[in-house]
Motif scaffolding. Structure first.
Motif, PDB file in Angstrom:
ATOM      1  N   GLY A   7      24.895   1.560  10.316  1.00 35.26           N
ATOM      2  CA  GLY A   7      26.333   1.571  10.048  1.00 35.26           C
ATOM      3  C   GLY A   7      26.749   0.744   8.837  1.00 35.26           C
ATOM      4  N   ARG A   8      25.796   0.067   8.204  1.00 37.82           N
ATOM      5  CA  ARG A   8      26.141  -0.786   7.049  1.00 37.82           C
ATOM      6  C   ARG A   8      26.256   0.037   5.763  1.00 37.82           C
ATOM      7  NH1 ARG A   8      24.094  -6.168   7.669  1.00 37.82           N
ATOM      8  NH2 ARG A   8      24.394  -6.473   5.432  1.00 37.82           N
ATOM      9  N   HIS A   9      27.128  -0.422   4.859  1.00 39.52           N
ATOM     10  CA  HIS A   9      27.165   0.151   3.510  1.00 39.52           C
ATOM     11  C   HIS A   9      26.023  -0.444   2.691  1.00 39.52           C
ATOM     12  CE1 HIS A   9      31.013   1.839   4.418  1.00 39.52           C
ATOM     13  NE2 HIS A   9      31.632   0.670   4.498  1.00 39.52           N
ATOM     14  N   PHE A  10      25.694   0.218   1.581  1.00 40.25           N
ATOM     15  CA  PHE A  10      24.683  -0.311   0.651  1.00 40.25           C
ATOM     16  C   PHE A  10      25.346  -0.311  -0.729  1.00 40.25           C
ATOM     17  CE2 PHE A  10      20.931   0.027  -2.113  1.00 40.25           C
ATOM     18  CZ  PHE A  10      20.138  -0.992  -1.587  1.00 40.25           C
ATOM     19  N   LEU A  11      26.072  -1.386  -1.028  1.00 41.89           N
ATOM     20  CA  LEU A  11      26.913  -1.409  -2.233  1.00 41.89           C
ATOM     21  C   LEU A  11      26.363  -2.299  -3.335  1.00 41.89           C
ATOM     22  CD1 LEU A  11      30.443  -1.629  -0.529  1.00 41.89           C
ATOM     23  CD2 LEU A  11      29.107   0.404  -1.145  1.00 41.89           C
ATOM     24  N   LYS A  12      25.758  -3.422  -2.942  1.00 38.35           N
ATOM     25  CA  LYS A  12      25.163  -4.339  -3.929  1.00 38.35           C
ATOM     26  C   LYS A  12      24.225  -5.302  -3.194  1.00 38.35           C
ATOM     27  CE  LYS A  12      29.274  -7.325  -3.850  1.00 38.35           C
ATOM     28  NZ  LYS A  12      29.898  -6.596  -2.722  1.00 38.35           N
ATOM     29  N   GLU A  13      23.314  -5.911  -3.927  1.00 32.55           N
ATOM     30  CA  GLU A  13      22.246  -6.713  -3.323  1.00 32.55           C
ATOM     31  C   GLU A  13      22.793  -7.885  -2.511  1.00 32.55           C
ATOM     32  OE1 GLU A  13      22.510  -5.785  -6.447  1.00 32.55           O
ATOM     33  OE2 GLU A  13      20.703  -4.718  -7.048  1.00 32.55           O
ATOM     34  N   VAL A  14      23.829  -8.567  -3.048  1.00 34.65           N
ATOM     35  CA  VAL A  14      24.283  -9.801  -2.383  1.00 34.65           C
ATOM     36  C   VAL A  14      24.961  -9.555  -1.038  1.00 34.65           C
ATOM     37  CG1 VAL A  14      24.498 -11.312  -4.386  1.00 34.65           C
ATOM     38  CG2 VAL A  14      26.404  -9.805  -3.760  1.00 34.65           C
ATOM     39  N   ASP A  19      16.516 -11.854   4.503  1.00 34.70           N
ATOM     40  CA  ASP A  19      15.742 -11.179   5.558  1.00 34.70           C
ATOM     41  C   ASP A  19      16.096  -9.693   5.642  1.00 34.70           C
ATOM     42  OD1 ASP A  19      14.253 -13.357   6.295  1.00 34.70           O
ATOM     43  OD2 ASP A  19      15.588 -13.942   7.938  1.00 34.70           O
ATOM     44  N   GLU A  20      17.387  -9.404   5.525  1.00 35.34           N
ATOM     45  CA  GLU A  20      17.799  -7.987   5.578  1.00 35.34           C
ATOM     46  C   GLU A  20      17.221  -7.213   4.398  1.00 35.34           C
ATOM     47  OE1 GLU A  20      22.111  -8.499   7.850  1.00 35.34           O
ATOM     48  OE2 GLU A  20      22.064  -8.459   5.658  1.00 35.34           O
ATOM     49  N   TRP A  21      17.289  -7.826   3.226  1.00 32.89           N
ATOM     50  CA  TRP A  21      16.782  -7.150   2.024  1.00 32.89           C
ATOM     51  C   TRP A  21      15.275  -6.915   2.148  1.00 32.89           C
ATOM     52  CZ3 TRP A  21      19.168  -4.735  -1.887  1.00 32.89           C
ATOM     53  CH2 TRP A  21      18.397  -4.397  -2.993  1.00 32.89           C
ATOM     54  N   SER A  23      13.624  -6.574   4.810  1.00 40.18           N
ATOM     55  CA  SER A  23      13.341  -5.539   5.817  1.00 40.18           C
ATOM     56  C   SER A  23      13.437  -4.145   5.176  1.00 40.18           C
ATOM     57  CB  SER A  23      14.283  -5.664   7.017  1.00 40.18           C
ATOM     58  OG  SER A  23      15.576  -5.179   6.705  1.00 40.18           O
ATOM     59  N   LEU A  24      14.321  -3.997   4.192  1.00 46.54           N
ATOM     60  CA  LEU A  24      14.424  -2.705   3.492  1.00 46.54           C
ATOM     61  C   LEU A  24      13.200  -2.470   2.595  1.00 46.54           C
ATOM     62  CD1 LEU A  24      18.229  -2.707   2.591  1.00 46.54           C
ATOM     63  CD2 LEU A  24      17.062  -1.077   4.095  1.00 46.54           C
ATOM     64  N   VAL A  25      12.710  -3.553   1.988  1.00 41.16           N
ATOM     65  CA  VAL A  25      11.496  -3.425   1.153  1.00 41.16           C
ATOM     66  C   VAL A  25      10.318  -3.023   2.055  1.00 41.16           C
ATOM     67  CG1 VAL A  25       9.898  -4.636  -0.393  1.00 41.16           C
ATOM     68  CG2 VAL A  25      12.353  -5.165  -0.488  1.00 41.16           C
ATOM     69  N   GLU A  26      10.227  -3.659   3.217  1.00 40.69           N
ATOM     70  CA  GLU A  26       9.135  -3.327   4.152  1.00 40.69           C
ATOM     71  C   GLU A  26       9.248  -1.899   4.655  1.00 40.69           C
ATOM     72  OE1 GLU A  26       8.787  -6.125   7.428  1.00 40.69           O
ATOM     73  OE2 GLU A  26       8.638  -7.738   5.933  1.00 40.69           O
ATOM     74  N   LEU A  27      10.475  -1.492   4.995  1.00 38.28           N
ATOM     75  CA  LEU A  27      10.677  -0.127   5.499  1.00 38.28           C
ATOM     76  C   LEU A  27      10.278   0.895   4.428  1.00 38.28           C
ATOM     77  CD1 LEU A  27      11.686   1.750   7.753  1.00 38.28           C
ATOM     78  CD2 LEU A  27      14.022   1.439   6.872  1.00 38.28           C
ATOM     79  N   THR A  28      10.547   0.574   3.158  1.00 39.94           N
ATOM     80  CA  THR A  28      10.142   1.463   2.060  1.00 39.94           C
ATOM     81  C   THR A  28       8.636   1.701   2.133  1.00 39.94           C
ATOM     82  OG1 THR A  28      11.927   0.632   0.652  1.00 39.94           O
ATOM     83  CG2 THR A  28      10.078   1.705  -0.466  1.00 39.94           C
ATOM     84  N   GLY A  29       7.883   0.635   2.299  1.00 39.86           N
ATOM     85  CA  GLY A  29       6.419   0.743   2.367  1.00 39.86           C
ATOM     86  C   GLY A  29       5.977   1.522   3.596  1.00 39.86           C
ATOM     87  N   ILE A 179      17.033 -13.108  -4.503  1.00 36.71           N
ATOM     88  CA  ILE A 179      16.940 -12.841  -3.057  1.00 36.71           C
ATOM     89  C   ILE A 179      15.475 -12.859  -2.594  1.00 36.71           C
ATOM     90  CG2 ILE A 179      17.252 -11.020  -1.318  1.00 36.71           C
ATOM     91  CD1 ILE A 179      19.852 -10.251  -2.836  1.00 36.71           C
ATOM     92  N   MET A 180      14.591 -12.318  -3.440  1.00 40.20           N
ATOM     93  CA  MET A 180      13.166 -12.213  -3.069  1.00 40.20           C
ATOM     94  C   MET A 180      12.408 -13.526  -3.283  1.00 40.20           C
ATOM     95  SD  MET A 180      12.570  -9.052  -2.001  1.00 40.20           S
ATOM     96  CE  MET A 180      10.799  -8.844  -2.106  1.00 40.20           C
ATOM     97  N   GLY A 181      13.064 -14.523  -3.881  1.00 40.15           N
ATOM     98  CA  GLY A 181      12.390 -15.804  -4.114  1.00 40.15           C
ATOM     99  C   GLY A 181      11.419 -15.768  -5.280  1.00 40.15           C
ATOM    100  N   SER A 182      11.642 -14.865  -6.228  1.00 38.56           N
ATOM    101  CA  SER A 182      10.697 -14.676  -7.342  1.00 38.56           C
ATOM    102  C   SER A 182      10.979 -15.625  -8.511  1.00 38.56           C
ATOM    103  CB  SER A 182      10.790 -13.234  -7.857  1.00 38.56           C
ATOM    104  OG  SER A 182      10.571 -12.328  -6.804  1.00 38.56           O
TER     105      SER A 182
END
Ligand code: CP
Ligand code: NVA
Length: 333
Positions: A7-14, A19-21, A23-29, A179-182
């Protein structure tokens, strides 16, 4: 940890916690692997997705369409002149109509304020397919692609973005890296660096995630030790064509060339670009800019673009897997 983004929008990274971000990277994989191994589960079966584009697209449109089809959803594409939006109907009214028929709405346009308005009014998730300020489906893809290519976690990845860093890709990569700590380096002339408030926000995020943020006009300092060198076009969609000559003069020193790749002092450094790229004279715009400036290759040389270091087509493929992750996480069942 299970993270529910339904139910969430995906409008911008912040809008997402680290952790949520992640989880999306992991789901991509996970979705990429499931597809490759022939065990993809169709989590969008019977859903309807609207693709509303006020600017042109190859990758983003294709990624949404193919990802939706592979997951069992139907798509309706509305091209830059194919709906009433803007000229006859406001963004708020458009999404209140589409939200009565569709389960999710992708929007590509100019100002971020438009997609934010859509988010306020839409009864179903809105996905930002690019605005002047942010390109979050691209930065999600890039976060995944860097992890995939290097085998490193986001914390251990160092990347530089060269060129026009005050537009969507510069903003999105800076924020995604925070966000990724890079180890994030934005390398651009002062006039092309991200806005001070965005840098301050990235710095605050970095305090929580351990990211290192460098904003510099010094090319050697900026690229030294980088695992990845990113760039983007020097003039973006919607900008006045009249700025090309001046833009090329200002950004030419930041063209990604073999010399720049060597300046990383990292033999394994990879080249990335969201595409489309101006690396030869095979495009109409490329030829027009050549007439104006005499430059045959712009933000990246053909040599780097075609080199082994270039992972731009892996990156382009990953748009599909990452956009699939966004749809599955927000409207999937
Ligand atoms: N990278 C990207 O968004 O490409 P398109 O403009 O082709 O969608
Ligand atoms: N900065 C570019 C990105 C294209 C994907 C543009 O907005 O045109």
């Amino acid at each position: 940890m299970t993270i529910d983004l339904h139910g969430r929008h995906f409008l911008k990274e912040v809008d997402f916690t680290p952790d949520e971000w992640r989880s999306l990277v992991e789901l991509t994989g996970e979705l990429k692997t499931a597809r490759r191994e022939g065990r993809e589960r169709r989590r969008l079966e019977g859903l309807n997705v609207a693709l509303l584009f006020e600017k042109t697209s190859t990758r983003t449109r294709s990624a949404f369409e193919v990802a939706a089809h592979q997951q069992g959803a139907h798509v309706t594409y509305m091209d830059p002149s194919g709906s009433q939006i803007s000229h006859k109907e406001s963004a708020a009214d458009t999404v209140r109509v589409l939200g009565r028929m569709f389960d999710g709405i992708e929007y590509r346009g100019s100002r971020q304020a438009i997609v934010e308005t859509m988010g306020r009014y839409s009864p179903v998730p809105v996905w930002n397919g690019l605005t002047d300020e942010w390109h979050p489906t691209q930065s999600l893809c890039d976060a995944f692609t860097m992890q995939e290519a290097s085998g490193k976690d986001g914390h251990d990845i160092s990347f530089a973005f060269l060129g026009d860093a005050r537009f969507n890709m510069g903003n999105s990569l800076l924020t995604m890296g925070a966000i990724m700590g890079s180890d994030v380096r934005v390398v651009a002339p002062r006039a092309f660096q991200p806005a001070a408030d965005l840098v301050a926000r990235a710095q605050r995020l970095a305090e929580r995630t351990g990211a290192r943020i460098t904003i510099t006009d010094d090319l050697a300092e900026g690229v030294r030790g980088a695992d990845f060198v990113h760039t983007d076009v020097w003039v973006s969609m919607g900008e006045d064509k009249g700025v090309w000559a001046e833009r090329c003069r200002a950004l030419a020193p930041y063209q990604v060339s073999t010399r720049v790749m060597e300046m990383t002092q990292n033999p394994d450094a990879r080249f990335m670009h969201c595409l489309p790229a101006f690396h030869n004279l095979e495009t109409e715009v490329g030829r027009q800019v050549f007439q104006m400036t005499g430059m045959r290759e712009l933000e990246v040389t053909d040599e780097v673009f075609e080199s082994k270091a270039s992972i731009v087509f892996d990156q382009a493929e990953n748009r599909m897997h990452s956009i699939k992750a966004v749809m599955v996480a927000t409207v999937g069942r």
